[in-house]
Design a protein around this motif. Structure first.
Motif, mmCIF file in Angstrom:
data_model
loop_
_atom_site.group_PDB
_atom_site.id
_atom_site.type_symbol
_atom_site.label_atom_id
_atom_site.label_comp_id
_atom_site.label_asym_id
_atom_site.label_seq_id
_atom_site.Cartn_x
_atom_site.Cartn_y
_atom_site.Cartn_z
ATOM 1 N N LYS A 17 0.811 -1.432 -0.053
ATOM 2 C CA LYS A 17 0.058 -0.027 0.102
ATOM 3 C C LYS A 17 0.847 1.287 0.149
ATOM 4 C CE LYS A 17 -2.364 2.055 3.807
ATOM 5 N NZ LYS A 17 -3.431 1.948 4.739
ATOM 6 N N ALA A 18 0.283 2.333 -0.701
ATOM 7 C CA ALA A 18 0.983 3.475 -0.869
ATOM 8 C C ALA A 18 0.008 4.694 0.088
ATOM 9 C CB ALA A 18 1.356 4.104 -2.016
ATOM 10 N N VAL A 19 0.560 5.160 0.845
ATOM 11 C CA VAL A 19 -0.410 6.306 1.304
ATOM 12 C C VAL A 19 0.343 7.415 0.911
ATOM 13 C CG1 VAL A 19 -1.281 7.504 3.359
ATOM 14 C CG2 VAL A 19 -1.070 5.101 3.230
ATOM 15 N N ILE A 20 -0.471 8.570 0.035
ATOM 16 C CA ILE A 20 0.113 9.568 -0.661
ATOM 17 C C ILE A 20 -0.581 11.029 -0.080
ATOM 18 C CG2 ILE A 20 0.446 10.809 -2.832
ATOM 19 C CD1 ILE A 20 0.130 7.917 -3.851
ATOM 20 N N VAL A 21 0.171 11.741 0.458
ATOM 21 C CA VAL A 21 -0.475 12.839 0.905
ATOM 22 C C VAL A 21 0.128 14.079 0.052
ATOM 23 C CG1 VAL A 21 -0.514 14.587 2.932
ATOM 24 C CG2 VAL A 21 -0.450 12.341 3.212
ATOM 25 N N ILE A 22 -0.921 14.709 -0.754
ATOM 26 C CA ILE A 22 -0.553 15.894 -1.492
ATOM 27 C C ILE A 22 -0.926 17.185 -0.837
ATOM 28 C CG2 ILE A 22 -1.001 16.832 -3.777
ATOM 29 C CD1 ILE A 22 -2.047 13.855 -4.706
ATOM 30 N N VAL A 23 0.127 18.135 -0.937
ATOM 31 C CA VAL A 23 0.070 19.383 -0.080
ATOM 32 C C VAL A 23 -0.093 20.636 -1.132
ATOM 33 C CG1 VAL A 23 0.876 20.966 1.754
ATOM 34 C CG2 VAL A 23 0.901 18.568 1.939
ATOM 35 N N THR A 24 -0.977 21.302 -1.451
ATOM 36 C CA THR A 24 -0.991 22.281 -2.249
ATOM 37 C C THR A 24 -1.413 23.616 -1.563
ATOM 38 O OG1 THR A 24 -3.208 22.172 -2.845
ATOM 39 C CG2 THR A 24 -1.826 20.810 -4.083
ATOM 40 N N ASP A 25 -1.435 24.811 -2.327
ATOM 41 C CA ASP A 25 -1.757 25.984 -1.558
ATOM 42 C C ASP A 25 -3.300 26.182 -1.219
ATOM 43 O OD1 ASP A 25 0.496 27.060 -2.256
ATOM 44 O OD2 ASP A 25 -0.098 27.743 -4.303
ATOM 45 N N GLU A 26 -4.014 24.970 -1.810
ATOM 46 C CA GLU A 26 -5.568 24.847 -1.168
ATOM 47 C C GLU A 26 -5.813 23.989 -0.192
ATOM 48 O OE1 GLU A 26 -6.884 24.291 -5.119
ATOM 49 O OE2 GLU A 26 -6.083 26.289 -5.529
ATOM 50 N N ALA A 79 4.448 16.766 -8.360
ATOM 51 C CA ALA A 79 4.925 17.318 -7.428
ATOM 52 C C ALA A 79 6.386 18.016 -7.576
ATOM 53 C CB ALA A 79 5.291 16.320 -6.441
ATOM 54 N N LYS A 80 6.384 19.101 -6.741
ATOM 55 C CA LYS A 80 7.702 20.132 -7.223
ATOM 56 C C LYS A 80 8.724 19.357 -6.029
ATOM 57 C CE LYS A 80 5.934 23.329 -9.469
ATOM 58 N NZ LYS A 80 5.276 22.668 -10.425
ATOM 59 N N SER A 81 7.972 18.617 -5.103
ATOM 60 C CA SER A 81 9.028 18.045 -4.001
ATOM 61 C C SER A 81 8.377 16.778 -3.584
ATOM 62 C CB SER A 81 9.570 18.772 -2.931
ATOM 63 O OG SER A 81 8.748 19.798 -2.466
ATOM 64 N N ILE A 82 9.137 15.605 -3.440
ATOM 65 C CA ILE A 82 8.760 14.501 -2.735
ATOM 66 C C ILE A 82 9.382 13.933 -1.684
ATOM 67 C CG2 ILE A 82 8.078 12.008 -3.836
ATOM 68 C CD1 ILE A 82 8.415 13.273 -6.571
ATOM 69 N N GLN A 83 8.747 13.730 -0.528
ATOM 70 C CA GLN A 83 9.192 13.073 0.566
ATOM 71 C C GLN A 83 8.859 11.587 0.518
ATOM 72 O OE1 GLN A 83 7.256 13.972 4.098
ATOM 73 N NE2 GLN A 83 8.878 13.514 5.424
ATOM 74 N N ILE A 84 9.578 10.634 0.800
ATOM 75 C CA ILE A 84 9.324 9.219 0.759
ATOM 76 C C ILE A 84 9.734 8.558 2.052
ATOM 77 C CG2 ILE A 84 9.600 6.972 -0.446
ATOM 78 C CD1 ILE A 84 10.716 8.591 -2.973
ATOM 79 N N PHE A 85 8.774 7.705 2.810
ATOM 80 C CA PHE A 85 9.106 6.990 3.987
ATOM 81 C C PHE A 85 8.349 5.676 3.973
ATOM 82 C CE2 PHE A 85 6.464 10.664 4.760
ATOM 83 C CZ PHE A 85 5.179 10.199 5.511
ATOM 84 N N GLY A 86 8.771 4.696 4.710
ATOM 85 C CA GLY A 86 8.155 3.462 4.976
ATOM 86 C C GLY A 86 9.137 2.405 5.564
ATOM 87 N N ILE A 107 13.094 14.622 -5.320
ATOM 88 C CA ILE A 107 12.986 13.826 -3.942
ATOM 89 C C ILE A 107 13.774 14.686 -2.878
ATOM 90 C CG2 ILE A 107 13.643 12.039 -2.737
ATOM 91 C CD1 ILE A 107 13.447 10.138 -5.351
ATOM 92 N N VAL A 108 13.100 14.920 -1.901
ATOM 93 C CA VAL A 108 13.786 15.876 -0.784
ATOM 94 C C VAL A 108 14.218 14.877 0.401
ATOM 95 C CG1 VAL A 108 12.631 17.863 -1.551
ATOM 96 C CG2 VAL A 108 11.413 16.591 0.048
ATOM 97 N N GLY A 109 13.326 13.871 0.498
ATOM 98 C CA GLY A 109 14.073 12.909 1.611
ATOM 99 C C GLY A 109 13.365 11.496 1.570
ATOM 100 N N ILE A 110 14.336 10.496 2.102
ATOM 101 C CA ILE A 110 13.961 9.312 2.308
ATOM 102 C C ILE A 110 14.273 8.888 3.467
ATOM 103 C CG2 ILE A 110 14.201 6.758 1.380
ATOM 104 C CD1 ILE A 110 14.729 7.855 -1.321
ATOM 105 N N GLU A 111 13.161 8.213 4.220
ATOM 106 C CA GLU A 111 13.274 7.919 5.690
ATOM 107 C C GLU A 111 12.801 6.374 5.802
ATOM 108 O OE1 GLU A 111 11.779 9.691 9.654
ATOM 109 O OE2 GLU A 111 11.787 10.891 7.991
ATOM 110 N N THR A 112 13.602 5.774 6.833
ATOM 111 C CA THR A 112 13.072 4.300 6.955
ATOM 112 C C THR A 112 12.007 4.601 8.522
ATOM 113 O OG1 THR A 112 14.635 3.078 6.180
ATOM 114 C CG2 THR A 112 13.307 2.164 7.970
ATOM 115 N N VAL A 113 10.494 4.125 8.392
ATOM 116 C CA VAL A 113 9.845 4.194 9.538
ATOM 117 C C VAL A 113 8.860 3.118 9.493
ATOM 118 C CG1 VAL A 113 9.635 6.695 9.374
ATOM 119 C CG2 VAL A 113 8.016 5.705 8.096
#
Length: 131
Positions: A17-26, A79-86, A107-113
């Motif tokens: 599964k991928a949970v994608i959170v998209i943050v925009t001005d709105e 996306a202008k910037s992408i943060q990946i974790f899992g 890609i602005v960051g990759i993190e193990t969580v």
């Protein structure tokens, strides 16, 4: 001149599964993409060759994963910037797919969580991009 809209994406993913959170001005939007894949996909094999069935399984597994990653990339592509974790290998596999589509620079960051709730994921993404 049209103002470019902020579009930052954070996603938690594993092979299921991928949970994608998209943050925009709105505001923000959460999308979930399921891979519809069991942890260890079982395929019946008529092959009597030792190891051959496993190669076929591995190839089918990778093809399935690649389609899943393509679905994820289609969702985050703008996306202008992408943060990946899992938790597992999926992060690095997705990173390679992004690289092959020339999106690695975003890609602005990759993190193990470990496992997180959808709400925790959204909060983590929000905190990351507001920092």
């Amino acid at each position: 001149m049209e103002k470019t809209m902020k579009r930052e994406v954070g996603l938690w993913l594993d092979h299921r599964k991928a949970v994608i959170v998209i943050v925009t001005d709105e505001g923000e939007e959460t999308k979930i993409i399921e891979s519809n894949m069991e942890k260890h996909v079982r395929y019946s094999s008529d092959s009597s060759e030792p190891g051959q069935g496993e190669d076929v399984r591995d190839r089918q597994f990778m093809n399935h994963l690649n389609r899943y990653y393509d679905d994820v990339i289609a969702c985050i592509g703008e996306a202008k910037s992408i943060q990946i974790f899992g938790p597992g290998e999926a992060k690095g596999e997705l990173e390679k797919r992004l690289e092959s589509q020339e999106l690695k620079g975003r890609i602005v960051g990759i993190e193990t969580v470990d496992k997180m709730t959808d709400r925790q994921i959204a909060a983590k993404v929000r905190d990351h991009f507001q920092a």
